[in-house]
Enzyme design. Sequence first.
Site, mmCIF file in Angstrom:
data_model
loop_
_atom_site.group_PDB
_atom_site.id
_atom_site.type_symbol
_atom_site.label_atom_id
_atom_site.label_comp_id
_atom_site.label_asym_id
_atom_site.label_seq_id
_atom_site.Cartn_x
_atom_site.Cartn_y
_atom_site.Cartn_z
ATOM 1 N N GLU A 268 30.544 28.221 -19.369
ATOM 2 C CA GLU A 268 29.209 28.236 -18.754
ATOM 3 C C GLU A 268 28.367 27.061 -19.260
ATOM 4 O OE1 GLU A 268 28.640 30.279 -16.175
ATOM 5 O OE2 GLU A 268 30.714 30.764 -16.606
ATOM 6 N N TRP A 271 29.345 24.154 -17.302
ATOM 7 C CA TRP A 271 28.679 24.158 -15.976
ATOM 8 C C TRP A 271 27.296 23.514 -16.079
ATOM 9 C CZ3 TRP A 271 30.044 24.760 -11.097
ATOM 10 C CH2 TRP A 271 31.176 25.498 -10.779
ATOM 11 N N TRP A 299 18.214 26.910 10.564
ATOM 12 C CA TRP A 299 17.701 28.045 9.787
ATOM 13 C C TRP A 299 16.739 28.872 10.634
ATOM 14 C CZ3 TRP A 299 20.561 28.409 5.671
ATOM 15 C CH2 TRP A 299 21.002 27.266 4.987
ATOM 16 N N ASN A 334 22.866 36.522 -13.692
ATOM 17 C CA ASN A 334 23.573 35.505 -12.895
ATOM 18 C C ASN A 334 24.301 36.089 -11.680
ATOM 19 O OD1 ASN A 334 24.821 32.856 -12.363
ATOM 20 N ND2 ASN A 334 26.697 33.925 -12.929
ATOM 21 N N TRP A 352 17.885 27.229 1.981
ATOM 22 C CA TRP A 352 18.061 27.411 0.527
ATOM 23 C C TRP A 352 16.895 26.826 -0.262
ATOM 24 C CZ3 TRP A 352 18.259 22.833 -2.195
ATOM 25 C CH2 TRP A 352 18.660 21.683 -1.508
ATOM 26 N N TRP A 375 21.765 27.180 -5.990
ATOM 27 C CA TRP A 375 21.344 27.426 -4.599
ATOM 28 C C TRP A 375 22.261 26.727 -3.612
ATOM 29 C CZ3 TRP A 375 18.601 30.978 -2.297
ATOM 30 C CH2 TRP A 375 17.804 31.778 -3.096
#
Length: 445
Positions: A268, A271, A299, A334, A352, A375
């Site tokens: 993590e 990341w 959208w 998360n 988003w 996102w």
Amino acid sequence: MSNECPITIFWFRRDLRLHDNAALFHALKENKKVQCIFIFDKNILDDLKDSKDVRVAFIHDTLSEIKQTLNSYGADLWVFHDTALDAWQKILSQNNVDKIYFNRDYEPYALNRDQELNILAESMNIDVCTYKDHVVFESHEVLKDDGNPYVVFTPYKRKWMSLLESGRLENNYDVLKAFKCEDYLSNLNPVDEPMAFISLGAMGFEKTNIAIPSKEVSQSLIKEYGDKRNFPAIHGTSRLGVHYRFGTVSIREKAAKAIVLSETYLNELIWRDFYSQILHHFPHIVKESFRKKYDNIDWRNNKEEFEAWCQGKTGYPIVDAGMRELNTTGYMHNRVRMIAASFLTKHLLIDWRWGEAYFAQKLLDYDLASNNGGWQWASGSGTDAAPYFRIFNPWTQQDKFDKHKAYIKKWIPEYGTPQYPQPIVDHKEARERCLKTYKEALDNN
Ligand code: FAD
């Protein structure tokens, strides 16, 4: 504030700690009179919508502790409330400064701000010394063999690990070595009288009841992280996000512990580096999709549905519980961030960027690179994103990760009563609508 012999300035930013701080260490080691400063940047504060923004109060509390510690060494922290450039103009015109030290920040706004300072300092013949502190590896360190950046996580991680290993001697890793600031504290600039410390109120902010998660995390939590991290009802993750964000913990120290305790936790942290380098190499992602053709999605952007999502009233319990956790605590687990983000972009077909902006306003651990990464991953438009046709089913996610509904019941007291809303959309219909809309956008380009 006028000084006869020159002082060296160390500028706190996302590194609010006196231990294991790279630029502070170098400033203290290489100079005799180091003066620490912090600037509450009006450009940033003026954009915050909520006077009870807990992040500002957290920074203020942390600085207060740092100031007290520095005072106990006969030194001080000077705190300014201004735009960064104006503050620097004042500092440099009122003091005899020979060098400026700070740790690098990779967000576009910070890069511009720092460039303005570089120009000002250069015009005054003042050296600016910058260091890596916020990440384990910076964007230019982990590159493909051809020099291009990685856009897929797994090969990035492989290279990241090989770099880590290449600087290893037994259990010590070069890149994770602590910078022992405490050895050089006698090189702080001595002051007769500490400068007054601006209050939160004077900047237009106030305290809230929202608690900041503790910096102390047990070894057993990190050891069991791999097994427990996906279940929002249990305290199975470190909740250190806010501390990584503001540098109240050291990434080197935490990564070194993770190597011993949990490969999944280390993953993590990788990341985090990954998204930081993506933002640095591809700054267009701040406003646009990483994969440009995703900007053709039509959208729906229905405002009432967006409001229902923000308030946790969509009738999808796992989504609503997450949004209410966020609104109440400034934190969201998360797993639930992934479900809530996927629901907004795919089930409701809301851009988003709307969700990203809402999270940015609410999350204590808000970080542009990781938030944008999360996102764009959820909407399918990002690096390493799941293919768009793989759409999370909120009901099966809920059954899998909150089987006994403990998380849902904690955050939705009216769950199971007539007061709780009916689902805002039908899952199957929303899924088909999403597939059709995405397909049209992507096939046409
Ligand atoms: P832990 O699970 O204990 O993980 C430890 C640390 O690793 C985190 O604190 C964080 O620094 C890092 N980390 C963990 N997961 C990720 C990840 N997927 N990407 C990057 N870093 C990660 N993280 C942020 O720090 N700021 C954000 O604004 C943010 N927004 C997100 C938005 C969405 C839509 C999604 C899906 C994820 C987002 N994340 C963000 C990533 C992740 O959800 C949080 O880092 C994590 O939930 C924070 O809780 P924790 O400290 O208990 O994490």
